[in-house]
Design a protein around this motif. Sequence first.
Motif, PDB file in Angstrom:
ATOM      1  N   ARG A 186     -70.060 -60.546  57.186  1.00 55.16           N
ATOM      2  CA  ARG A 186     -68.777 -61.012  57.716  1.00 55.16           C
ATOM      3  C   ARG A 186     -68.314 -60.088  58.842  1.00 55.16           C
ATOM      4  O   ARG A 186     -68.377 -58.863  58.712  1.00 55.16           O
ATOM      5  CB  ARG A 186     -67.721 -61.041  56.615  1.00 55.16           C
ATOM      6  N   GLY A 187     -67.822 -60.697  59.915  1.00 49.35           N
ATOM      7  CA  GLY A 187     -67.401 -59.869  61.039  1.00 49.35           C
ATOM      8  C   GLY A 187     -66.566 -60.600  62.059  1.00 49.35           C
ATOM      9  O   GLY A 187     -66.719 -60.387  63.253  1.00 49.35           O
ATOM     10  N   TRP A 188     -65.673 -61.502  61.605  1.00 50.40           N
ATOM     11  CA  TRP A 188     -64.842 -62.227  62.557  1.00 50.40           C
ATOM     12  C   TRP A 188     -63.689 -61.347  63.043  1.00 50.40           C
ATOM     13  O   TRP A 188     -63.343 -60.341  62.451  1.00 50.40           O
ATOM     14  CB  TRP A 188     -64.305 -63.512  61.941  1.00 50.40           C
ATOM     15  N   GLU A 189     -63.062 -61.785  64.121  1.00 52.74           N
ATOM     16  CA  GLU A 189     -61.934 -61.050  64.695  1.00 52.74           C
ATOM     17  C   GLU A 189     -60.708 -61.198  63.796  1.00 52.74           C
ATOM     18  O   GLU A 189     -60.443 -62.275  63.262  1.00 52.74           O
ATOM     19  CB  GLU A 189     -61.612 -61.575  66.096  1.00 52.74           C
ATOM     20  N   SER A 190     -59.972 -60.117  63.631  1.00 51.01           N
ATOM     21  CA  SER A 190     -58.766 -60.156  62.801  1.00 51.01           C
ATOM     22  C   SER A 190     -57.702 -59.246  63.393  1.00 51.01           C
ATOM     23  O   SER A 190     -57.998 -58.361  64.194  1.00 51.01           O
ATOM     24  CB  SER A 190     -59.071 -59.725  61.356  1.00 51.01           C
ATOM     25  N   GLU A 211     -53.991 -61.019  57.836  1.00 53.64           N
ATOM     26  CA  GLU A 211     -54.549 -62.280  57.357  1.00 53.64           C
ATOM     27  C   GLU A 211     -55.891 -62.100  56.638  1.00 53.64           C
ATOM     28  O   GLU A 211     -56.454 -63.088  56.145  1.00 53.64           O
ATOM     29  CB  GLU A 211     -54.725 -63.253  58.530  1.00 53.64           C
ATOM     30  N   ASN A 212     -56.416 -60.891  56.603  1.00 52.04           N
ATOM     31  CA  ASN A 212     -57.698 -60.605  55.960  1.00 52.04           C
ATOM     32  C   ASN A 212     -57.453 -60.140  54.525  1.00 52.04           C
ATOM     33  O   ASN A 212     -56.801 -59.120  54.302  1.00 52.04           O
ATOM     34  CB  ASN A 212     -58.461 -59.529  56.750  1.00 52.04           C
ATOM     35  N   ILE A 213     -57.982 -60.859  53.555  1.00 53.43           N
ATOM     36  CA  ILE A 213     -57.693 -60.550  52.155  1.00 53.43           C
ATOM     37  C   ILE A 213     -58.286 -59.212  51.738  1.00 53.43           C
ATOM     38  O   ILE A 213     -57.713 -58.493  50.923  1.00 53.43           O
ATOM     39  CB  ILE A 213     -58.194 -61.694  51.246  1.00 53.43           C
ATOM     40  N   ALA A 218     -57.384 -53.646  50.060  1.00 57.22           N
ATOM     41  CA  ALA A 218     -57.622 -52.223  50.327  1.00 57.22           C
ATOM     42  C   ALA A 218     -56.309 -51.468  50.498  1.00 57.22           C
ATOM     43  O   ALA A 218     -56.182 -50.308  50.071  1.00 57.22           O
ATOM     44  CB  ALA A 218     -58.493 -52.061  51.570  1.00 57.22           C
ATOM     45  N   LEU A 219     -55.310 -52.097  51.123  1.00 58.93           N
ATOM     46  CA  LEU A 219     -54.002 -51.461  51.264  1.00 58.93           C
ATOM     47  C   LEU A 219     -53.354 -51.220  49.902  1.00 58.93           C
ATOM     48  O   LEU A 219     -52.635 -50.218  49.708  1.00 58.93           O
ATOM     49  CB  LEU A 219     -53.095 -52.326  52.140  1.00 58.93           C
ATOM     50  N   LEU A 220     -53.589 -52.119  48.952  1.00 54.80           N
ATOM     51  CA  LEU A 220     -53.074 -51.907  47.601  1.00 54.80           C
ATOM     52  C   LEU A 220     -53.844 -50.798  46.894  1.00 54.80           C
ATOM     53  O   LEU A 220     -53.253 -49.973  46.181  1.00 54.80           O
ATOM     54  CB  LEU A 220     -53.167 -53.209  46.796  1.00 54.80           C
ATOM     55  N   ARG A 221     -55.161 -50.772  47.075  1.00 56.57           N
ATOM     56  CA  ARG A 221     -55.973 -49.728  46.457  1.00 56.57           C
ATOM     57  C   ARG A 221     -55.602 -48.338  46.977  1.00 56.57           C
ATOM     58  O   ARG A 221     -55.680 -47.352  46.241  1.00 56.57           O
ATOM     59  CB  ARG A 221     -57.449 -49.987  46.745  1.00 56.57           C
ATOM     60  N   ARG A 222     -55.213 -48.243  48.231  1.00 57.74           N
ATOM     61  CA  ARG A 222     -54.812 -46.953  48.786  1.00 57.74           C
ATOM     62  C   ARG A 222     -53.586 -46.397  48.084  1.00 57.74           C
ATOM     63  O   ARG A 222     -53.396 -45.177  48.019  1.00 57.74           O
ATOM     64  CB  ARG A 222     -54.528 -47.089  50.281  1.00 57.74           C
ATOM     65  N   ARG A 223     -52.736 -47.278  47.580  1.00 61.07           N
ATOM     66  CA  ARG A 223     -51.488 -46.834  46.957  1.00 61.07           C
ATOM     67  C   ARG A 223     -51.596 -46.704  45.439  1.00 61.07           C
ATOM     68  O   ARG A 223     -50.857 -45.936  44.838  1.00 61.07           O
ATOM     69  CB  ARG A 223     -50.354 -47.814  47.325  1.00 61.07           C
ATOM     70  N   ILE A 224     -52.468 -47.475  44.827  1.00 59.55           N
ATOM     71  CA  ILE A 224     -52.624 -47.424  43.374  1.00 59.55           C
ATOM     72  C   ILE A 224     -54.068 -47.017  43.103  1.00 59.55           C
ATOM     73  O   ILE A 224     -54.968 -47.854  43.031  1.00 59.55           O
ATOM     74  CB  ILE A 224     -52.297 -48.780  42.728  1.00 59.55           C
ATOM     75  N   ILE A 316     -53.547 -64.044  48.961  1.00 62.91           N
ATOM     76  CA  ILE A 316     -54.217 -65.236  49.469  1.00 62.91           C
ATOM     77  C   ILE A 316     -54.852 -64.924  50.813  1.00 62.91           C
ATOM     78  O   ILE A 316     -54.212 -64.313  51.682  1.00 62.91           O
ATOM     79  CB  ILE A 316     -53.230 -66.423  49.602  1.00 62.91           C
ATOM     80  N   ASP A 317     -56.079 -65.326  50.979  1.00 69.86           N
ATOM     81  CA  ASP A 317     -56.781 -65.113  52.240  1.00 69.86           C
ATOM     82  C   ASP A 317     -56.172 -65.986  53.330  1.00 69.86           C
ATOM     83  O   ASP A 317     -55.863 -67.160  53.101  1.00 69.86           O
ATOM     84  CB  ASP A 317     -58.266 -65.449  52.072  1.00 69.86           C
ATOM     85  N   GLY A 318     -55.992 -65.414  54.525  1.00 70.87           N
ATOM     86  CA  GLY A 318     -55.478 -66.176  55.661  1.00 70.87           C
ATOM     87  C   GLY A 318     -53.995 -66.051  55.887  1.00 70.87           C
ATOM     88  O   GLY A 318     -53.461 -66.689  56.799  1.00 70.87           O
TER      89      GLY A 318
END
Length: 566
Positions: A186-190, A211-213, A218-224, A316-318
């Motif tokens: 996977r490597g689309w623009e985001s 918009e990238n799930i 990962a942002l949640l994992r950084r905090r918890i 949700i993705d997107g």
Amino acid sequence: MKKLWTPCLKKLSARLPGASLTLTKKKLDDLTNLIGHSDSVAAEINQITKKLITPDSFEKQEKLPISPILADNLQILQQLFFHCIDVQFRDLAIGREQVTAMLIFIDGLADKNRIDGHIVKSLMAVQCSPLAPTQGIAIQSIKKLFLAAAEVREIATIGEITETILTGDSVLLLDGAVTALHIDTRGWESRDVSEPITESVVRGPREGFTENIRTNTALLRRRIKTPRLRLEKYIVGRMTKTEVNLAYLTGTADDSVLEEVRRRIERIDVDSILESAYIEELIEDAPYSMFPQIEHSERPDKVAAAILEGRVAIVIDGTPFVLIVPTVMIQFWQSSEDYYERYPTAWLVRTVRFVYSTLALLLPGIYVAITNFHQEMLPTALLINIAASHAGVPFPIYVEALLMEITFETLREAGVRLPQPVGQAVSIVGGLVIGEAAVRAGIVSPSTIIVVAITGISSFALPAYNLGWSLRLLRFVFGFLGFISGLYGILLGLLILLIHITSLRSFGVPYFTPLAPFKRQDIKDVFTRAPWWSMDERPVSISGSDANRRRQKYFLKPRPPGNSGW
């Protein structure tokens, strides 16, 4: 030309019962080149090709297992991706035995640099290896020895192949193998992580969901940073196949609430999920209520705090908006900044929010009720001024307020939809010009303009935009009740509204908690925010077995005056 090819086309159409596998894209292209570009013939060809793309044919073909014959698999995939110019089929010959292989990916969703450097070059460099295609030896050898990719796993059906391709990953098919390889490419623009627009704060993190799930989780994992943070995956939407993740803390989240969330997500049967609002409407308890029963946020710190309290986050993705369940009404008056400033500041700000929310809901109705039915409640001087300002207006006070409310909402909506520099000018200049012109023309009175302006400004004091919409809609109802029966009508409307709010539930949790039913432990975070050293328990109405914020039975408290130690 039509007389010559019509019998042939009819025979060809007869050979396609339920999208038969005998007609491939290549055969249709060859047929089109032979017969030319006659409009009538092209129309008949289109009728035939429609049989290839019926929903039933897709479902039947996606359930098929992978065939050991590579040509048969390619034939099915070419039919499924008929007229899909972005789907790329890359031929390969691997090893000394020249095992035939096919790499399939979507241009734009897959990262071509990773495909070229980590897959194609690695496979083309294979010279010596026991690549006998029998019993899956070739697949296992390639998976373990030659693919330089982080995620590689085997898949066994045509449906898994299509799902892999459509999510941006690549599929490697080998002749003679009954499984294929799912390769992470996977490597689309985001959009990059940036400050959230809808929930800006003076003090606090500046990161917002995208918009990238995977970025959002990962942002949640950084905090918890605990393995107790669980992420469950669901695929929702027959056409969009949107990935939905449930994020929660095991032991902290209530098991009954968690099971209810799973059940409602699994029951969703729609063709598309393009934004979190789709899922919000499909899983909420009372879809006809004007009040939102699910909170959404694009702030990772706010969602992480909700998870730590025992709630479940639906990612949700997107979309950058994450849903938080269960939701109680008091959450819509709380802001992330309340917990970053000192508690006296949070107490003052929340008091202001409650006062101005009440004004945003009731001020026009109370103004209409008092001026029409209860003039004795006003000071004489103020009553004379209001009567004098209204003397030349041809409409009743309720009609005045209604016209100005509609005008105000129109200007606000226009300001939101226009480009930001132009929208601000329209909102400010439009309000000033229209208000002044309406007063000079004798359409409305100055007192009505003041009431509507205060009401509009008060509605911006709420941190939650969706609850603000509910109060703005109910404002018209209370204005009408004040017009027909004065303060008695407003009190009756408030009673009905209170009954409705207390009857609502969000995933089994009463919506008006902790006020009704009353939860003494949770009151410390309702009208004010208690100091952190006194908030020793999670909300009892939503948390599971792990309800304590700390393991110790004592907490640090402020030192008394004149004492230098704790």
